[in-house]
Design a protein around this motif. Structure first.
Motif, PDB file in Angstrom:
ATOM      1  N   LYS A 177       0.639  -1.206  -0.495  1.00 18.92           N
ATOM      2  CA  LYS A 177      -0.247  -0.096  -0.176  1.00 18.92           C
ATOM      3  C   LYS A 177       0.895   0.922  -0.073  1.00 18.92           C
ATOM      4  O   LYS A 177       0.552   2.613  -0.422  1.00 18.92           O
ATOM      5  N   LYS A 178       1.958   1.027   0.903  1.00 13.36           N
ATOM      6  CA  LYS A 178       3.081   2.227   0.647  1.00 13.36           C
ATOM      7  C   LYS A 178       3.675   2.827  -0.631  1.00 13.36           C
ATOM      8  O   LYS A 178       3.722   3.733  -1.004  1.00 13.36           O
ATOM      9  N   GLN A 179       4.154   1.542  -0.954  1.00 16.49           N
ATOM     10  CA  GLN A 179       4.630   1.791  -2.069  1.00 16.49           C
ATOM     11  C   GLN A 179       3.458   2.052  -3.411  1.00 16.49           C
ATOM     12  O   GLN A 179       3.809   2.900  -4.468  1.00 16.49           O
ATOM     13  N   SER A 180       2.347   1.567  -3.347  1.00 16.36           N
ATOM     14  CA  SER A 180       1.243   2.437  -4.499  1.00 16.36           C
ATOM     15  C   SER A 180       0.576   3.904  -4.081  1.00 16.36           C
ATOM     16  O   SER A 180       0.327   4.294  -5.377  1.00 16.36           O
ATOM     17  N   VAL A 181       0.424   3.933  -3.428  1.00 16.93           N
ATOM     18  CA  VAL A 181       0.137   5.113  -2.988  1.00 16.93           C
ATOM     19  C   VAL A 181       0.994   6.135  -3.818  1.00 16.93           C
ATOM     20  O   VAL A 181       0.678   6.896  -4.255  1.00 16.93           O
ATOM     21  N   ASN A 182       2.363   5.879  -3.426  1.00 15.62           N
ATOM     22  CA  ASN A 182       3.317   6.765  -3.562  1.00 15.62           C
ATOM     23  C   ASN A 182       3.013   6.432  -5.426  1.00 15.62           C
ATOM     24  O   ASN A 182       3.512   8.082  -5.833  1.00 15.62           O
ATOM     25  N   TYR A 183       3.105   5.040  -5.949  1.00 20.54           N
ATOM     26  CA  TYR A 183       3.439   5.098  -7.143  1.00 20.54           C
ATOM     27  C   TYR A 183       2.120   5.660  -7.999  1.00 20.54           C
ATOM     28  O   TYR A 183       2.462   6.765  -8.978  1.00 20.54           O
ATOM     29  N   PHE A 184       1.109   5.591  -7.021  1.00 18.43           N
ATOM     30  CA  PHE A 184       0.298   6.074  -7.782  1.00 18.43           C
ATOM     31  C   PHE A 184       0.202   7.740  -7.597  1.00 18.43           C
ATOM     32  O   PHE A 184      -1.085   8.345  -8.940  1.00 18.43           O
ATOM     33  N   LYS A 185       0.232   7.988  -6.690  1.00 18.58           N
ATOM     34  CA  LYS A 185       0.231   9.558  -7.218  1.00 18.58           C
ATOM     35  C   LYS A 185       1.119   9.719  -8.286  1.00 18.58           C
ATOM     36  O   LYS A 185       0.136  11.164  -8.684  1.00 18.58           O
ATOM     37  N   ASN A 186       2.196   9.627  -8.225  1.00 18.42           N
ATOM     38  CA  ASN A 186       2.548   9.751  -9.253  1.00 18.42           C
ATOM     39  C   ASN A 186       2.295   9.793 -10.792  1.00 18.42           C
ATOM     40  O   ASN A 186       2.183  10.519 -11.790  1.00 18.42           O
ATOM     41  N   TYR A 187       1.884   8.816 -10.870  1.00 16.54           N
ATOM     42  CA  TYR A 187       1.497   8.171 -11.801  1.00 16.54           C
ATOM     43  C   TYR A 187       0.249   8.688 -12.557  1.00 16.54           C
ATOM     44  O   TYR A 187      -0.290   8.964 -13.667  1.00 16.54           O
ATOM     45  N   HIS A 188      -1.066   9.362 -11.492  1.00 19.28           N
ATOM     46  CA  HIS A 188      -1.520   9.917 -11.746  1.00 19.28           C
ATOM     47  C   HIS A 188      -1.842  11.053 -11.844  1.00 19.28           C
ATOM     48  O   HIS A 188      -2.876  12.334 -12.631  1.00 19.28           O
ATOM     49  N   ARG A 189      -0.761  12.000 -11.134  1.00 21.50           N
ATOM     50  CA  ARG A 189       0.143  13.070 -11.465  1.00 21.50           C
ATOM     51  C   ARG A 189      -0.425  12.907 -12.858  1.00 21.50           C
ATOM     52  O   ARG A 189      -0.628  14.275 -13.921  1.00 21.50           O
ATOM     53  N   THR A 190       0.917  12.520 -13.677  1.00 28.22           N
ATOM     54  CA  THR A 190       1.193  12.319 -14.693  1.00 28.22           C
ATOM     55  C   THR A 190       0.270  11.759 -15.894  1.00 28.22           C
ATOM     56  O   THR A 190       0.415  12.561 -17.194  1.00 28.22           O
TER      57      THR A 190
END
Length: 932
Positions: free
Chosen positions: A418-431
């Motif tokens: 979850k920690k990695q996913s939230v970090n990844y998803f925030k960056n991914y979604h912003r992109t």
């Protein structure tokens, strides 16, 4: 008597005793004298009575007192002596008898001494009579027997030595059995010095076997072999160390997990590092994980999970082995000294079972911690989406293994993922939002050619949801198509294979067949679809003659045959398989993004809310862009635009205008916001020949409606994964945003309707009409023909646009409704500009309006005509009396002040006087005052 006294007392004492015995003494007085003696005199033989009496003397001596005290002591001595003499005399017969026995004993002892002397003399004669030769024979016979026993013992010892030197290799039960037998035999001959050395060697051998046995036990942690484990367990049972073996086994499993993951990660780190001098082998595992490169991350994770699977599978098979053997009839278990009792054997099995069950959680916890360290050792925020999904898929499979392994929810893995996913998803979604803005700003809003049977389940991003969720499949068929229960992994891969041997799907299976060769898939659709469903050429003329009865005001009743024909035309149009969905490349891109988001959410449900929130932002941004591009126009006002304020104020909106993108807010806030998109310069919305970009507006608006329909289709799936505490957000999103997408048609097409018809020209023509005529006219005014001509041109241009872009029936209805409503309100506005009007003039207004309605109904299927009553009521209001007029003003607030005021002024002089006029104008002013 005299003899007896002489033997015990001195002559002086004897004389005193005689005197005492001759003196008469009272027994009671004598006893009192004895009782008066101090207790210290009876204390023991070591008592010094002289010293005692001297110490008692006072410092100043008195002769008389001393003599009295001396006489007292003498009387006490005499009483004691007399008492002793009496006691002695009582025991005299016993003394005499005992003295006689002593004399007899002395005589017997003398006789025994004589007998012993004679016996020794006779024994000496016997010794001299026997020869040493006879005794030597007996000694030799005894020695022979001893030597025979010694030879037998030596042969046994030789056998022991030979056995010890030829112990079998890897046959641990056999080797231990032989050692135990040798030890037992050696204990019989332990009095030999050579045996003590052999016994020591046998003990050392047993210890060496135990060490090798421990190594053999550790090998089962990675590759479990039934035959091998049978030997190891039998060997430990022979040693009586079943519990110790189980403790050692768990230690080996823990060590195997650590060594396995360390070697796998070390191999990839050294491979990627090349010839670097860094001493990776001395690093801690957690530090080593930080040196994994992004390119090797997935292969290393896959190999890591494969290796851990082998360890857990071995543990699972170990448990299965013990369960199977517990169900079988137990074999005798020994501890090296004999067979254990049944109770001890049951205790051992119970201990092993509890130890194995407890070890499940411990082993899985170690696995989670090792994988967690690997997951958090690398920043995955810049990974490709497919790579990240692949990582999540691997971890999801690993968590499935954990659930089957020990019914664990894998909180450690879930938290780290979850920690990695939230970090990844925030960056991914912003992109992705930035990409969506770029798509929207470069979108020309042309039709993306997809097949008529297109639905989102055909896209490979939604394949994970299964074909059973396709909208075209009925519930009964979905139930019949349900997959059977999945086979547990440990059962599926019990004999071999690995659940982490993931192969890339066949490319042919991922190929999507959703795009059509052209926008309509058929040359037949090059014709005007709009004309096809709107034309009344095949309807009999008599079926078109329905209108509102001006005398009764009854609602027109449609002919059954005509209504049936019209409904059939509409339904055929709506269900035509060639009517492909209207969407753009950007719409398709958003749908694909939604599918990717749902993939991630499906794999990692703890971040479901974050993913759904971001999905809502994608939809919100698309809706916001469509409204900004096509729905806002400062030149044209739409009274219902306030409906969309709730959309623009939705919590998920965090867009910013380019003008405010710079100075305001912190850097983090600016990073989180997405600039407002701008319409591409290639899209022209001002050309009247294209109905002010109607084709682009249709594609944009209907693509939004199509996107909303897909979100509606996904709602049930999203609701199942959304946390209960967050479901109000989902409900609000659907009720306030998704459900309003179709309502966006009204403001967007209102702009077209407001410009497509020249309402200003009609107003100018109406100002030139004379309404205060004196006779009833039979011919309508020219402005009606001009207005109808405008509608015919609008119908023609609508047909031209439909040749390029299919205009759905709801869109056509909205356009016609807007145009008719604007035309009717323009008519009322024109009638409100009239300065003078007679009854005949009002009749002419009715004639014009009826002519307009009759011709208009041939052009459109809209029923009832929008705002028809709005015009008719205004025209008929001319005939109202003063009281009715006042009530009319209060009840009909849909008319403007100007229109109501003009109505009162026109009626002045005909049937309303000046006083009534002032009263009515005051009533109008009262109505308008709250608005001000």
């Amino acid at each position: 008597m005299s003899t007896w006294l002489t033997s015990f007392f001195s002559p002086l004492q004897q004389e005193e005793l005689r005197e005492l015995r001759e003196q008469p003494v009272d027994p009671q007085a004598e006893q009192e004298i004895i009782n008066s003696i101090e207790e210290v005199y009876f204390s023991g033989d070591s008592f010094d009575m002289v010293r005692h009496e001297l110490e008692k003397l006072p410092p100043e001596l008195n002769l008389q007192e001393l003599e009295e005290y001396r006489d007292k002591l003498k009387r006490q001595q005499a009483a004691v002596s007399k008492k002793v003499a009496d006691l002695i005399l009582e025991k005299q017969p016993s003394y005499v008898k005992e003295l006689e026995r002593v004399t007899s004993l002395q005589t017997n002892l003398q006789l025994a001494a004589v007998i012993c002397t004679n016996a020794r003399r006779q024994l000496s004669f016997a010794k001299e009579g026997f020869t040493e030769a006879s005794l030597g024979l007996l000694a030799n016979q005894r020695r022979r027997q001893l030597l025979t026993g010694l030879l037998k013992s030596l042969r046994t010892i030789k056998t022991l030595v030979t056995t010890w030197l030829s112990l079998p290799e890897e046959d641990y039960p056999g080797a231990i059995q032989l050692c135990l037998e040798c030890q037992k035999a050696a204990s019989t001959f332990k009095h030999y010095s050579c045996i003590s050395e052999l016994n020591s060697k046998l003990q050392d051998t047993l210890e060496q076997i135990e060490e090798q046995l421990d190594v053999a036990l550790s090998k089962t942690c990675k590759h479990f072999d039934v035959a091998h484990y049978n030997k190891v367990q039998l060997a430990y049972s022979l040693l009586g160390k079943t519990q110790t073996a189980m403790d050692q086994l768990h230690m080996h499993f823990t060590q195997a997990i650590h060594n396995t993951v360390f070697q796998v990660v070390l191999g990839y780190v050294e491979l990627c590092a090349g010839n670097a001098d860094t001493k990776f082998q001395k690093m801690q595992y957690k530090d080593l994980c930080t040196h994994i490169t992004p390119d090797s991350y997935i292969p290393c994770l896959t190999d890591l999970c494969k290796a851990l699977w082998e360890v857990m599978l071995s543990y699972h098979r170990t448990m299965q082995w013990h369960e199977d053997h517990d169900n079988e009839e137990g074999v005798p278990v020994t501890d090296g000294n004999g067979t254990l009792g049944a109770d001890e054997s049951v205790f051992d099995r119970s201990y092993v079972k509890k130890k194995l069950e407890h070890g499940l959680t411990r082993i899985w916890q170690d696995v989670q911690l090792k994988v967690k360290a690997y997951l958090l050792g690398t920043d995955m925020s810049n990974f490709k989406y497919d790579d990240f999904i692949f990582v999540l898929d691997i971890i999801s499979r690993l968590m499935q293994v954990g659930e089957e392994f020990c019914s664990s929810r894998s909180e450690v893995l879930q938290e780290s993922v979850k920690k990695q996913s939230v970090n990844y998803f925030k960056n991914y979604h912003r992109t992705r939002l930035e990409e969506l803005r770029m798509f929207l700003e470069n979108e020309t809003w042309e039709l993306c050619p997809v097949k008529s049977n297109f639905n989102i389940m055909q896209l490979h991003e939604f394949k994970f949801m299964g074909q059973s969720r396709s909208p075209s499949v009925s519930p009964s068929r979905q139930a019949s198509a349900a997959n059977p229960a999945e086979v547990p992994l440990f059962k599926q891969y019990y004999q071999g294979g690995n659940p982490f041997e993931m192969h890339i799907d066949n490319k042919e299976e991922e190929t999507e067949d959703v795009l059509a060769s052209n926008g309509y898939e058929s040359d037949e659709l090059d014709k005007s679809i709009y004309q096809d469903y709107d034309s009344d050429s095949d309807v009999p003329e008599e079926l078109k003659r329905d209108y509102v009865d001006e005398q009764t005001g009854d609602v027109p009743v449609k002919s059954v045959s005509r209504e049936t024909i019209r409904s059939r035309k509409k339904s055929d149009y709506g269900l035509n398989k060639l009517n492909a969905p209207i969407l753009t490349n950007t719409t398709l891109n958003v749908i694909r993004l939604v599918g990717k988001y749902m993939q991630m959410m499906n794999i990692l449900k703890p971040i479901a809310f974050d993913v759904i929130h971001c999905m809502s932002q994608l939809f919100d941004y698309y809706l916001y862009a469509v409204y900004t591009f096509f729905g806002r126009n400062d030149m044209v006002s739409y009274t219902s635009l306030h409906v969309f304020s709730c959309i623009l104020l939705h919590p998920s909106f965090h867009f910013k205008h380019a003008a405010s993108a710079g100075a305001h807010g912190t850097s983090e806030e600016r990073k989180e916001k997405v600039p407002s998109p701008h319409l591409s310069q290639l899209v022209v919305l001002t050309a009247s020949g294209t109905l002010y970009g109607l084709a682009e507006r249709v594609v944009a608006t209907e693509s939004l409606v199509f996107l909303a329909e897909q979100f509606e289709f996904l709602q049930s799936h999203l609701d199942t994964v959304m946390p209960a505490a967050k479901k109000p957000f989902l409900q609000q999103f659907y009720s306030q945003t998704v459900s309003t997408a179709s309502e966006l048609r009204k403001p967007i097409y209102w702009i077209v309707a407001a410009k497509a018809i020249d309402y200003e020209q009609m107003l100018l023509l109406m100002t030139g009409v004379k309404w205060d005529i004196k006779e009833i006219m039979s011919q309508h005014n020219i402005y009606v023909d001009v207005l109808l001509k405008e509608f015919e041109q609008f119908n023609k241009r609508l047909g031209d646009v439909s040749k390029h872009v299919r205009i759905p029936l709801p869109v056509a209805n909205v356009l016609w409704e807007h145009c008719i409503r604007l035309a009717n309100r323009t008519l009322v506005e024109g009638y409100a500009n009239v300065k003078k009007c007679s009854n005949e003039g009002r009749a002419l207004m009715q004639l014009d309006f009826q002519q307009f309605l009759m011709k208009l109904e041939k052009l459109t299927d809209i029923r009832p005509i929008p705002d028809k009553e709005f015009v008719e009521t205004y025209i008929k209001a001319y005939y109202l009396t003063e009281n009715d007029m006042e009530q009319f003003i209060k009840n009909h607030r849909e008319y403007s002040m100007k229109q109501l005021t003009n109505l009162v002024n026109v009626c002045l002089g005909s049937h309303i006087n000046k006083k009534a006029r002032q009263k009515l104008l005051a009533a109008i002013d009262d109505i308008d005052r709250p608005k001000r």
